[in-house]
Design a protein around this motif. Structure first.
Motif, short mmCIF file in Angstrom:
data_model
loop_
_atom_site.label_atom_id
_atom_site.label_comp_id
_atom_site.label_asym_id
_atom_site.label_seq_id
_atom_site.Cartn_x
_atom_site.Cartn_y
_atom_site.Cartn_z
N ARG A 138 -6.07 -0.66 0.89
CA ARG A 138 -5.00 -0.01 0.14
C ARG A 138 -5.08 1.47 0.45
O ARG A 138 -6.08 2.12 0.15
N ASP A 141 3.04 -3.88 7.30
CA ASP A 141 2.72 -4.67 6.11
C ASP A 141 1.54 -4.07 5.34
O ASP A 141 1.04 -4.71 4.39
N GLN A 184 -0.62 -2.02 2.69
CA GLN A 184 -0.43 -1.62 1.30
C GLN A 184 -0.68 -0.12 1.17
O GLN A 184 -1.73 0.36 1.59
N TYR A 229 -7.86 2.47 -4.59
CA TYR A 229 -7.46 2.56 -3.19
C TYR A 229 -8.70 2.67 -2.33
O TYR A 229 -9.76 3.09 -2.81
#
Length: 444
Positions: free
Chosen positions: A20, A42, A44, A116
């Motif tokens: 992330r 794709d 995140q 993250y």
């Protein structure tokens, strides 16, 4: 450009599908192109934007621009405003360094609190060249001359495959809107001077200088890898692993050619700086014991060895305290009780009990955190004048290195220190005449 972008990410092993990523987006062309490329994948990701309050209305416009873009495209956005000039003055550092410290500290906070895994910046090849020249003007070694790494810890730089002209052309061809930072033309800023004057002067001598310098930097990077490999071999030979510490025998390091360099390369892994290593070498054969502190280690030169001790780690684990739904409440060894200022029967303003503090609950921002102290932490002592570093507070209170590691801090959502638990509270959260609700916190 998208294919090159993805190829570079793959070749450099910058991220994987489960990561992330927090994209640092200023609104300028570099970060907006990086954002555009991520939007076609794709991966995140979310956006983080800093307002350093250095460019007046332009800073406000940049923030609004990024906010509008994120809202239009349904992208999660984090924003933060900093008083950069004040921070620079308080820390005695340059505006550029202050902005860097503030943004990366905030990015680290976002990683931890929002789970993250990586921070992506939009540095490109021109930034590599500018950093090369900047470091040439400072004391540096191979690590400074090889420029910017594509990945360093959890910071990735996925735009290093291209230069500024390519980024601008891509933005034009794909109708990508961005805000131009007018301060980029201010050549009183050293990095800008290098970009606007030094590099163009080299290009007048050799039109291919950028490509050739990038090749040189790549060679230096490979040479640094070889150098580091050799240093690791020497370190493996010299470093003795004991139960509670690591050590280097003085009779092993002293005879080596370039002993200072070898010792520095080994000890810098434990936070030592070059001046400390020089001092160790000056007293290498002295019978007097010498102590040197780094952020996480204590280095002691004894009669026969250089020993590396880790600072003792506290037993308590950081805790997160969500909004207090109901009090009284006990969390670990802390007792919380909320009551109205009008109903308060306790003698708050003459409280001398270090185990109890009273806070204006409206000044707190939840969640609260209990954590250990970190290098650079500061607070505003209750009834004191101005800001104080925790390291200075500990010195004033004659805390040993062992005692420092056991200190626990109660912090708010912004990581501001509310209480050095059991010792001193922060002036910013004290109860005043305008206080409506009081939160009593007691160390049990």
């Amino acid at each position: 450009m998208l294919n090159r972008f993805l190829t570079f990410i793959g070749n450099q092993h910058l991220l994987c599908p489960s990561d992330r990523v927090l994209l640092t987006v200023s609104g300028g062309v570099d970060s907006m192109v990086m954002l555009n490329l991520f939007m076609q994948t794709d991966f995140q990701f979310a956006i983080a934007h800093c307002n350093f309050q250095l460019r007046g209305q332009d800073s406000i416009d940049d923030e609004q621009f990024v906010q509008n873009f994120a809202q239009q495209h349904h992208i999660e956005l984090f924003t933060q405003t900093f008083d950069t000039k004040k921070y620079a003055q308080q820390q005695g550092i340059s505006i550029e360094m202050a902005a860097r410290d503030l943004r990366y500290n905030w990015f680290e906070y976002l990683l931890k609190t929002h789970h993250y895994t990586l921070i992506a910046t939009a540095h490109h090849q021109n930034d590599v060249l500018e950093t090369f020249f900047l470091n040439m003007m400072r004391t540096t070694g191979l690590s400074g001359l090889r420029g910017i790494k594509a990945k360093q810890g959890h910071i990735i730089r996925p735009m290093l495959f291209c230069d500024k002209n390519e980024i601008i052309q891509y933005a034009l061809q794909n109708h990508i809107k961005y805000h131009e930072d007018k301060t980029n033309l201010d050549d009183s800023i050293l990095r800008n001077y290098i970009r606007l004057h030094i590099i163009p002067a080299f290009e007048q001598l050799n039109k291919n200088v950028k490509a050739q310098m990038l090749n040189t930097i790549h060679i230096l990077e490979q040479q640094e890898n070889i150098y580091k490999s050799h240093i690791q071999d020497i370190s493996n030979q010299l470093l003795i692993h004991e139960k509670d510490y690591k050590a280097i025998n003085i009779d092993k390091i002293a005879p080596l050619h370039f002993a200072t360099t070898y010792l520095y390369e080994i000890l810098c892994e434990y936070g030592a700086n070059y001046t400390q290593v020089q001092q160790i070498m000056q007293h290498l054969h002295s019978t007097e014991e010498k102590h040197f502190d780094t952020q996480d280690f204590k280095i002691i030169k004894t009669r026969n060895q250089i020993r590396i001790y880790p600072h003792q780690q506290p037993n308590k684990v950081t805790k997160k305290i969500e909004q207090l739904a109901k009090t009284p409440l006990r969390i670990d060894n802390l007792y919380f009780e909320e009551f109205s200022a009008n109903e308060c029967q306790e003698d708050i303003f003459s409280n001398t009990n270090k185990s109890v503090i009273y806070c204006d609950i409206d000044k707190l921002e939840f969640p609260l955190y209990i954590r250990t102290w970190q290098h650079g932490d500061y607070f505003y002592p209750l009834n004191g004048i101005g800001k104080k570093k925790l390291s200075d507070f500990f010195t004033d209170n004659k805390l040993s290195s062992v005692e420092k590691t056991s200190v626990q801090l109660l912090c708010n959502a912004k990581n501001d220190i509310v209480w050095i638990i059991g010792m001193k509270s922060d002036n910013r959260f004290k109860v005043g005449k305008q206080t409506n609700k009081i939160l009593k916190i007691k160390l049990l």
